[in-house]
Scaffold this active site. Sequence first.
Site, PDB file in Angstrom:
ATOM      1  N   ALA A  70       7.691  20.645  15.573  1.00 43.42           N
ATOM      2  CA  ALA A  70       7.117  22.236  16.100  1.00 43.42           C
ATOM      3  C   ALA A  70       8.104  23.188  15.500  1.00 43.42           C
ATOM      4  CB  ALA A  70       6.730  22.181  17.431  1.00 43.42           C
ATOM      5  N   GLY A 113       6.939  16.977  16.372  1.00 40.24           N
ATOM      6  CA  GLY A 113       5.477  17.328  16.487  1.00 40.24           C
ATOM      7  C   GLY A 113       4.949  16.635  14.762  1.00 40.24           C
ATOM      8  N   GLU A 116       4.290  13.465  15.508  1.00 36.34           N
ATOM      9  CA  GLU A 116       3.094  13.159  16.317  1.00 36.34           C
ATOM     10  C   GLU A 116       1.834  13.688  15.874  1.00 36.34           C
ATOM     11  OE1 GLU A 116       5.203  15.859  19.064  1.00 36.34           O
ATOM     12  OE2 GLU A 116       5.256  14.344  20.485  1.00 36.34           O
ATOM     13  N   GLU A 136      13.572  15.244  19.525  1.00 38.15           N
ATOM     14  CA  GLU A 136      13.538  16.312  20.386  1.00 38.15           C
ATOM     15  C   GLU A 136      14.638  16.283  21.285  1.00 38.15           C
ATOM     16  OE1 GLU A 136      10.983  14.383  19.525  1.00 38.15           O
ATOM     17  OE2 GLU A 136       9.103  15.875  19.411  1.00 38.15           O
TER      18      GLU A 136
HETATM   19  N1  CO8 Z   1      11.320  24.515  13.088  1.00 34.05           N
HETATM   20  C1  CO8 Z   1      11.814  25.487  12.606  1.00 34.05           C
HETATM   21  N2  CO8 Z   1      12.155  25.741  11.526  1.00 34.05           N
HETATM   22  C2  CO8 Z   1      12.696  24.407  10.881  1.00 34.05           C
HETATM   23  C3  CO8 Z   1      12.458  23.289  11.475  1.00 34.05           C
HETATM   24  C4  CO8 Z   1      11.713  23.238  12.687  1.00 34.05           C
HETATM   25  N3  CO8 Z   1      11.319  22.280  13.455  1.00 34.05           N
HETATM   26  N4  CO8 Z   1      12.885  22.363  10.816  1.00 34.05           N
HETATM   27  C5  CO8 Z   1      13.393  22.703   9.678  1.00 34.05           C
HETATM   28  N5  CO8 Z   1      13.513  24.099   9.741  1.00 34.05           N
HETATM   29  C6  CO8 Z   1      13.822  25.145   8.746  1.00 34.05           C
HETATM   30  C7  CO8 Z   1      15.484  25.183   8.749  1.00 34.05           C
HETATM   31  O1  CO8 Z   1      15.796  26.077   9.794  1.00 34.05           O
HETATM   32  C8  CO8 Z   1      15.776  25.834   7.447  1.00 34.05           C
HETATM   33  O2  CO8 Z   1      15.546  27.158   7.535  1.00 34.05           O
HETATM   34  P1  CO8 Z   1      16.484  28.171   6.807  1.00 34.05           P
HETATM   35  O3  CO8 Z   1      16.378  27.789   5.361  1.00 34.05           O
HETATM   36  O4  CO8 Z   1      16.000  29.565   7.009  1.00 34.05           O
HETATM   37  O5  CO8 Z   1      17.750  27.833   7.225  1.00 34.05           O
HETATM   38  C9  CO8 Z   1      14.695  25.289   6.678  1.00 34.05           C
HETATM   39  O6  CO8 Z   1      13.746  24.648   7.375  1.00 34.05           O
HETATM   40  C10 CO8 Z   1      15.143  23.820   5.923  1.00 34.05           C
HETATM   41  O7  CO8 Z   1      15.871  22.867   6.799  1.00 34.05           O
HETATM   42  P2  CO8 Z   1      17.345  22.496   6.575  1.00 34.05           P
HETATM   43  O8  CO8 Z   1      18.022  23.426   6.160  1.00 34.05           O
HETATM   44  O9  CO8 Z   1      17.860  22.104   8.103  1.00 34.05           O
HETATM   45  O10 CO8 Z   1      17.116  21.139   6.047  1.00 34.05           O
HETATM   46  P3  CO8 Z   1      18.162  19.834   5.888  1.00 34.05           P
HETATM   47  O11 CO8 Z   1      17.308  18.975   4.737  1.00 34.05           O
HETATM   48  O12 CO8 Z   1      19.420  20.172   5.958  1.00 34.05           O
HETATM   49  O13 CO8 Z   1      17.595  19.226   7.306  1.00 34.05           O
HETATM   50  C11 CO8 Z   1      16.056  18.402   8.877  1.00 34.05           C
HETATM   51  C12 CO8 Z   1      16.332  18.719   7.476  1.00 34.05           C
HETATM   52  C13 CO8 Z   1      16.921  16.862   9.296  1.00 34.05           C
HETATM   53  C14 CO8 Z   1      14.521  17.922   9.103  1.00 34.05           C
HETATM   54  C15 CO8 Z   1      16.389  19.495   9.862  1.00 34.05           C
HETATM   55  O14 CO8 Z   1      15.690  20.596   9.156  1.00 34.05           O
HETATM   56  C16 CO8 Z   1      16.013  19.237  11.089  1.00 34.05           C
HETATM   57  O15 CO8 Z   1      16.783  18.449  11.976  1.00 34.05           O
HETATM   58  N6  CO8 Z   1      14.974  19.991  11.661  1.00 34.05           N
HETATM   59  C17 CO8 Z   1      14.598  19.872  13.085  1.00 34.05           C
HETATM   60  C18 CO8 Z   1      13.836  18.623  13.648  1.00 34.05           C
HETATM   61  C19 CO8 Z   1      13.417  18.520  14.682  1.00 34.05           C
HETATM   62  O16 CO8 Z   1      14.295  18.768  15.773  1.00 34.05           O
HETATM   63  N7  CO8 Z   1      12.015  18.677  14.840  1.00 34.05           N
HETATM   64  C20 CO8 Z   1      11.560  18.569  16.438  1.00 34.05           C
HETATM   65  C21 CO8 Z   1      11.082  20.091  17.010  1.00 34.05           C
HETATM   66  S1  CO8 Z   1      10.668  19.958  18.466  1.00 34.05           S
HETATM   67  C22 CO8 Z   1       9.263  19.586  18.559  1.00 34.05           C
HETATM   68  O17 CO8 Z   1       8.712  18.866  17.515  1.00 34.05           O
HETATM   69  C23 CO8 Z   1       8.498  19.121  19.772  1.00 34.05           C
HETATM   70  C24 CO8 Z   1       6.816  19.052  19.663  1.00 34.05           C
HETATM   71  C25 CO8 Z   1       6.249  19.303  20.912  1.00 34.05           C
HETATM   72  C26 CO8 Z   1       5.020  19.541  20.644  1.00 34.05           C
HETATM   73  C27 CO8 Z   1       4.509  20.885  20.594  1.00 34.05           C
HETATM   74  C28 CO8 Z   1       2.949  20.895  20.845  1.00 34.05           C
HETATM   75  C29 CO8 Z   1       2.389  22.409  21.038  1.00 34.05           C
END
Ligand code: CO8
Length: 262
Positions: A70, A113, A116, A136
């Site tokens: 998400a 998400g 999911e 998460e």
């Molecule tokens: N949301 C927003 N932005 C994101 C997300 C995300 N989930 N994931 C990555 N990005 C963005 C980063 O902020 C970054 O942006 P910028 O270039 O502007 O800094 C860009 O994408 C590239 O990401 P990274 O630089 O972090 O790339 P890396 O290769 O270093 O890392 C990862 C990749 C490991 C995937 C890392 O980006 C990460 O950990 N992302 C977050 C993963 C996460 O925590 N996901 C869970 C989110 S919470 C959720 O999904 C709850 C779901 C609930 C259901 C909702 C229903 C309505």
Amino acid sequence: MKTFENILVTKNFQNHPHIALVQLNRPKVLNALSTDLMKDVIEAFFLLEDDKDIRVIILTGNDRAFAAGADIGQMAEATPIDQINDNRFRTWKQLSLITKPIIAAVNGFALGGGCELAMSCDFIIAGDSAKFGQPEIKIGTIPGAGGTQRLTRAIGKSKAMLAVLTGEMMDAYEAERSGLVARVVPAETLLQETFEIAKIISNRAPVAVKLAKEAVNIAFETALKDGMEYERRNFYLTFSSKDQKEGMKAFMEKREPKYEGN
Ligand code: CO8
């Protein structure tokens, strides 16, 4: 076919009259699932559901990410009430109304998400570089769109606990061994291999395919509804904790979070 802001839709994928491709398209944020992106996905799915020519839908992302979860930026400051009013779960719930088969073709990250969403499809074909996870917990919350329920049913309690409590990812081969993924293929040929499977299904009797999908889902989903309701309330509850605010803020500020247990 209508064009969308957050997804690309190809109706006759590879000139096949019965196969459509839906591609998540927010590459700068690893296809983070904003409310608008999910609305686009549902709208496209319903258009394809109503299209008599289409028999199979493939849902994919890009080489780097299926979807990294998400949109954290959109959620970070949300209160539980904001989330209830935003009603994003209504969109997610509609996924289960699609009667045509949906295959998730996953390369790169399928996290939170994103995992999911892949699990909400009928089955997953993974490229060998794919990574699955429910991270998460690392940002102070828990899965909210079926992660604790569908993952547990797919891979069993022990492996699901390991994934959900640590937030660590599993690779495509572990996902296949665990039953999360139907088949692993080389990342470069993911779409072609998924297309070949879609072609086989599109040659089967469409009504039987629909009824078979429904029957498998009934076996899989008995009592899932109660679990999902329970999960959703707990997901909302995490948004009353300071640690959730800290976790998401830290992510956006690109620093380690400091959790205090409240
Ligand atoms: N949301 C927003 N932005 C994101 C997300 C995300 N989930 N994931 C990555 N990005 C963005 C980063 O902020 C970054 O942006 P910028 O270039 O502007 O800094 C860009 O994408 C590239 O990401 P990274 O630089 O972090 O790339 P890396 O290769 O270093 O890392 C990862 C990749 C490991 C995937 C890392 O980006 C990460 O950990 N992302 C977050 C993963 C996460 O925590 N996901 C869970 C989110 S919470 C959720 O999904 C709850 C779901 C609930 C259901 C909702 C229903 C309505």
